[in-house]
Structures are given as C-alpha cells and as structure tokens.
Design a protein around this motif. Structure first.
Motif, short mmCIF file in Angstrom:
data_model
loop_
_atom_site.label_atom_id
_atom_site.label_comp_id
_atom_site.label_asym_id
_atom_site.label_seq_id
_atom_site.Cartn_x
_atom_site.Cartn_y
_atom_site.Cartn_z
N THR A 174 14.84 59.82 74.91
CA THR A 174 15.35 58.60 74.28
C THR A 174 15.09 58.63 72.78
N GLY A 175 13.88 59.05 72.40
CA GLY A 175 13.55 59.16 70.97
C GLY A 175 14.47 60.14 70.26
N TYR A 176 14.76 61.26 70.93
CA TYR A 176 15.69 62.23 70.36
C TYR A 176 17.08 61.61 70.19
N GLY A 177 17.51 60.87 71.21
CA GLY A 177 18.82 60.20 71.13
C GLY A 177 18.88 59.19 69.99
N VAL A 178 17.81 58.41 69.83
CA VAL A 178 17.75 57.45 68.73
C VAL A 178 17.83 58.18 67.39
N ASN A 179 17.14 59.31 67.28
CA ASN A 179 17.15 60.08 66.04
C ASN A 179 18.55 60.58 65.71
N VAL A 180 19.19 61.23 66.67
CA VAL A 180 20.52 61.80 66.44
C VAL A 180 21.54 60.70 66.15
N LEU A 181 21.53 59.65 66.96
CA LEU A 181 22.51 58.57 66.79
C LEU A 181 22.33 57.86 65.44
N SER A 182 21.08 57.50 65.11
CA SER A 182 20.89 56.79 63.85
C SER A 182 21.22 57.67 62.65
N PHE A 183 20.86 58.96 62.71
CA PHE A 183 21.20 59.87 61.62
C PHE A 183 22.71 59.97 61.46
N LEU A 211 25.01 57.83 62.33
CA LEU A 211 25.62 56.58 61.88
C LEU A 211 25.37 56.27 60.41
N ILE A 212 24.22 56.69 59.88
CA ILE A 212 23.89 56.26 58.51
C ILE A 212 23.95 57.35 57.44
N LYS A 213 24.15 58.60 57.84
CA LYS A 213 24.12 59.68 56.84
C LYS A 213 25.20 59.53 55.78
N GLY A 214 26.35 58.96 56.13
CA GLY A 214 27.42 58.78 55.17
C GLY A 214 27.17 57.60 54.24
N LEU A 215 26.31 56.69 54.64
CA LEU A 215 26.04 55.49 53.83
C LEU A 215 24.93 55.69 52.81
N ILE A 216 23.90 56.45 53.19
CA ILE A 216 22.73 56.55 52.31
C ILE A 216 22.35 57.99 51.95
N GLY A 217 23.15 58.95 52.35
CA GLY A 217 22.86 60.35 52.04
C GLY A 217 22.00 61.00 53.11
N PRO A 218 22.12 62.30 53.26
CA PRO A 218 21.47 62.99 54.37
C PRO A 218 19.93 62.99 54.32
N ASN A 219 19.33 63.13 53.16
CA ASN A 219 17.87 63.16 53.10
C ASN A 219 17.26 61.81 53.46
N THR A 220 17.80 60.75 52.91
CA THR A 220 17.31 59.41 53.23
C THR A 220 17.63 59.07 54.68
N ALA A 221 18.78 59.48 55.15
CA ALA A 221 19.15 59.23 56.55
C ALA A 221 18.21 59.97 57.50
N PHE A 222 17.81 61.20 57.13
CA PHE A 222 16.87 61.96 57.95
C PHE A 222 15.55 61.21 58.08
N THR A 223 15.06 60.71 56.96
CA THR A 223 13.80 59.97 56.97
C THR A 223 13.92 58.67 57.76
#
Length: 143
Positions: free
Chosen positions: A24-33, A35-47
């Motif tokens: 589930t944690g892995y799923g949350v990580n992949v899904l949230s990354f 969904l938001i990588k295009g909005l705030i950039g990949p490095n910030t989205a990773f964090t």
C-alpha cells in the motif's frame, strides 16, 4: 527462541499484514508521484511522494498491521523514523552491491528484500511491539 517467535501465529499474521502495508505504501508513493510530478517538478514530487507514503506506512502499521500497546507515541514515532533511516541505508548498500553485477532495475528490486526483513523485525519486536499474554497457569515474575 527465534524459531518459536517466527512460528507464533500472531507474528505470522502481523508479517502478512506488514507486507500488505508495504504494498500500500508503494502504491501511495507511485500514485502520488505520478499525479503531482507535472505540477511541482520531479524532485519535489519525489520528496512529497516519499513523505506521503511514509506517513501512510506509519499509520497503517501503528493502527492496523502492527498494533501496539505502547503509550509513548512520540518516542515510538522517533523510533519509527530511525527505522526508516536504517531501511534506507540497507537498501542503498544492497542496491550499490547488486548494481555491480546486475542491471539497474533488477538491482533496485533485489535491494528491497534485505531491508524489508530487517525492518519487520525492528518494527514488530521493538517499535510496534505487542504484549504477549502469559500462558494460563504460568507464574508471572515480578521485576
């Protein structure tokens, strides 16, 4: 003693739930990354994805998979964060070692199991430990 702990029914159930929480944690990580990588950039989205998945992992372990009877939740949370650091170090070392012999993707996949086993033991038997009830008619020693 370790063999007895591993064969304990309650420990087996906690181990299975721990893997469900990890997935589930892995799923949350992949899904949230994603969904938001295009909005705030990949490095910030990773964090941000790491923080969200770690929060989900903590809450699901604390309140479901590895329910704890401890009342010192602040200290418990700090111990959990320490476990996160240990997990990262083990994964990074394993990844570095496997990367010298295997492809990048395989090295990443193989770096997860050593960390997972260590983290389960730390969380189950220390951070989110549960009280074992004594066997009936077993005297309880007073310390």
């Amino acid at each position: 003693m370790l063999k007895r702990l591993l064969l304990d029914r309650q420990t087996q159930v906690r181990f299975i739930k721990f893997f469900v929480v990890g997935g589930t944690g892995y799923g949350v990580n992949v899904l949230s990354f994603t969904l938001i990588k295009g909005l705030i950039g990949p490095n910030t989205a990773f964090t941000a994805a790491f923080i969200l998945s770690t929060t989900a992992h903590y809450c699901l372990n604390r309140f479901w998979a590895l329910k704890s009877t401890r009342s010192d939740t602040g200290r418990q949370f700090l111990e959990y964060l320490g476990t996160v650091v240990i997990s990262y170090i083990i994964s990074l070392v394993a990844f570095t070692l496997f990367r010298t012999f295997l492809s990048l993707g395989i090295a990443q996949a193989f770096s997860i199991p050593p960390s997972t086993v260590v983290v389960f033991f730390i969380l189950n038997f220390w951070v989110f430990r549960h009280q074992r009830h004594p066997e009936p008619n077993t005297p309880i020693s007073k310390v």
